[in-house]
Design a protein around this motif. Structure first.
Motif, PDB file in Angstrom:
ATOM      1  N   PRO A   1       0.816  -1.230   0.142  1.00  0.00           N
ATOM      2  CA  PRO A   1       0.004  -0.101  -0.001  1.00  0.00           C
ATOM      3  C   PRO A   1       1.061   1.023   0.067  1.00  0.00           C
ATOM      4  O   PRO A   1       1.958   1.368   0.476  1.00  0.00           O
ATOM      5  CB  PRO A   1      -0.747  -0.112   1.528  1.00  0.00           C
ATOM      6  N   MET A   2       0.336   2.471  -0.866  1.00  0.00           N
ATOM      7  CA  MET A   2       1.031   3.506  -0.874  1.00  0.00           C
ATOM      8  C   MET A   2      -0.036   4.644  -1.101  1.00  0.00           C
ATOM      9  O   MET A   2      -1.014   4.334  -1.612  1.00  0.00           O
ATOM     10  CB  MET A   2       2.147   3.556  -1.852  1.00  0.00           C
TER      11      MET A   2
ATOM     12  N   ALA B   1       3.471  -0.976  -5.950  1.00  0.00           N
ATOM     13  CA  ALA B   1       2.465  -0.340  -5.056  1.00  0.00           C
ATOM     14  C   ALA B   1       1.163  -0.656  -5.697  1.00  0.00           C
ATOM     15  O   ALA B   1       0.798  -0.587  -6.666  1.00  0.00           O
ATOM     16  CB  ALA B   1       3.317   1.249  -5.396  1.00  0.00           C
ATOM     17  N   GLN B   2       0.378  -0.500  -4.479  1.00  0.00           N
ATOM     18  CA  GLN B   2      -1.008  -0.120  -4.666  1.00  0.00           C
ATOM     19  C   GLN B   2      -1.594   1.114  -4.085  1.00  0.00           C
ATOM     20  O   GLN B   2      -1.528   1.209  -2.970  1.00  0.00           O
ATOM     21  CB  GLN B   2      -1.875  -1.478  -3.728  1.00  0.00           C
ATOM     22  N   VAL B   3      -1.476   1.947  -5.185  1.00  0.00           N
ATOM     23  CA  VAL B   3      -1.923   3.361  -4.847  1.00  0.00           C
ATOM     24  C   VAL B   3      -3.509   3.529  -4.281  1.00  0.00           C
ATOM     25  O   VAL B   3      -4.314   3.020  -4.887  1.00  0.00           O
ATOM     26  CB  VAL B   3      -1.592   4.386  -5.840  1.00  0.00           C
ATOM     27  N   ILE B   4      -3.572   3.941  -2.925  1.00  0.00           N
ATOM     28  CA  ILE B   4      -4.820   4.068  -2.335  1.00  0.00           C
ATOM     29  C   ILE B   4      -5.109   5.548  -2.062  1.00  0.00           C
ATOM     30  O   ILE B   4      -4.432   6.259  -1.500  1.00  0.00           O
ATOM     31  CB  ILE B   4      -4.908   3.397  -0.902  1.00  0.00           C
TER      32      ILE B   4
ATOM     33  N   ILE C   1      -1.624   7.442   8.605  1.00  0.00           N
ATOM     34  CA  ILE C   1      -1.114   6.203   8.259  1.00  0.00           C
ATOM     35  C   ILE C   1      -0.747   6.115   6.830  1.00  0.00           C
ATOM     36  O   ILE C   1      -1.523   6.145   6.187  1.00  0.00           O
ATOM     37  CB  ILE C   1      -2.285   5.110   8.726  1.00  0.00           C
ATOM     38  N   VAL C   2       0.615   5.693   6.608  1.00  0.00           N
ATOM     39  CA  VAL C   2       0.976   5.609   5.247  1.00  0.00           C
ATOM     40  C   VAL C   2       1.727   4.436   5.219  1.00  0.00           C
ATOM     41  O   VAL C   2       2.023   3.425   6.009  1.00  0.00           O
ATOM     42  CB  VAL C   2       1.984   6.939   4.962  1.00  0.00           C
ATOM     43  N   GLY C   3       2.488   3.853   4.013  1.00  0.00           N
ATOM     44  CA  GLY C   3       3.201   2.988   3.556  1.00  0.00           C
ATOM     45  C   GLY C   3       4.465   3.123   4.168  1.00  0.00           C
ATOM     46  O   GLY C   3       5.089   4.231   4.857  1.00  0.00           O
ATOM     47  N   GLU C   4       5.176   2.026   4.221  1.00  0.00           N
ATOM     48  CA  GLU C   4       6.483   1.715   4.815  1.00  0.00           C
ATOM     49  C   GLU C   4       7.509   2.735   4.492  1.00  0.00           C
ATOM     50  O   GLU C   4       8.223   3.574   5.305  1.00  0.00           O
ATOM     51  CB  GLU C   4       7.127   0.278   4.743  1.00  0.00           C
ATOM     52  N   ASP C   5       7.750   2.962   3.116  1.00  0.00           N
ATOM     53  CA  ASP C   5       8.630   4.102   2.491  1.00  0.00           C
ATOM     54  C   ASP C   5       8.264   5.580   2.744  1.00  0.00           C
ATOM     55  O   ASP C   5       9.171   6.342   2.789  1.00  0.00           O
ATOM     56  CB  ASP C   5       8.731   3.697   1.105  1.00  0.00           C
ATOM     57  N   GLU C   6       7.093   5.609   3.206  1.00  0.00           N
ATOM     58  CA  GLU C   6       6.634   7.074   3.264  1.00  0.00           C
ATOM     59  C   GLU C   6       6.936   7.574   4.733  1.00  0.00           C
ATOM     60  O   GLU C   6       6.623   8.588   4.865  1.00  0.00           O
ATOM     61  CB  GLU C   6       5.346   6.983   2.947  1.00  0.00           C
TER      62      GLU C   6
END
Length: 157
Positions: free
Chosen positions: A5-6, A71-74, A106-111
């Motif tokens: 998720p991203m 990435a699954q852009v949400i 709440i964001v993805g790991e890399d963000e």
């Protein structure tokens, strides 16, 4: 391959960085060509520096391309969530003990960037919040011990 998720913002930052690196490629190639013209490559510091820069740039390009491919852009702005905490939502919490207010997205790991208020979806706080509703009281186990928070507000921006 499993999707990661991203947020829309995170994906855009990666695309911007990829564009920057792709524009840097020809400049690095030029620097290598110029350094070759200086003579002996074994003792040519400019050549070795340019080749090292090229290697770093190519590795970063591959890394970003991979991240974007999985990435699954949400986009939470297009979801109907009615107060429920999900990936991408911004949550304002009140510490029940101290009345201190904290806001996290709440964001993805890399963000993730705790100083900017962005926490990873896999962090203890985010895992404790996902699925809860505005107004709920939650107990979250953190490295510093258990904390009790009241969920004051949930935004989808």
């Amino acid at each position: 391959m499993e999707k990661v998720p991203m947020t829309v913002r995170g994906a855009q930052l990666l695309r911007d960085e990829l564009d920057r690196l792709l524009k840097l490629r020809p400049k690095i190639s030029e620097a290598i060509a110029e350094a070759r013209e200086l003579g002996d490559l074994k003792e040519n510091a400019e050549y070795h520096a340019a080749r090292e820069e090229q290697g770093i740039c190519e590795a970063q390009i591959r890394d970003i391309e991979f991240k974007l491919s999985v990435a699954q852009v949400i986009d939470v702005t297009k979801m109907d969530n009615s107060g429920k905490i999900i990936f991408g939502s911004t949550v304002t919490l009140i510490d029940v003990d101290t009345d201190a207010e904290k806001t996290y997205q709440i964001v993805g790991e890399d963000e993730a960037d705790i100083k900017a208020g962005r926490i990873s979806v896999s962090s203890p706080i985010a895992r404790g919040l996902i699925g809860k509703m505005e107004g709920d009281e939650v107990t979250i186990v953190t490295p510093g011990g258990e904390k009790v928070f009241e969920i004051d507000r949930v935004d989808y921006v």
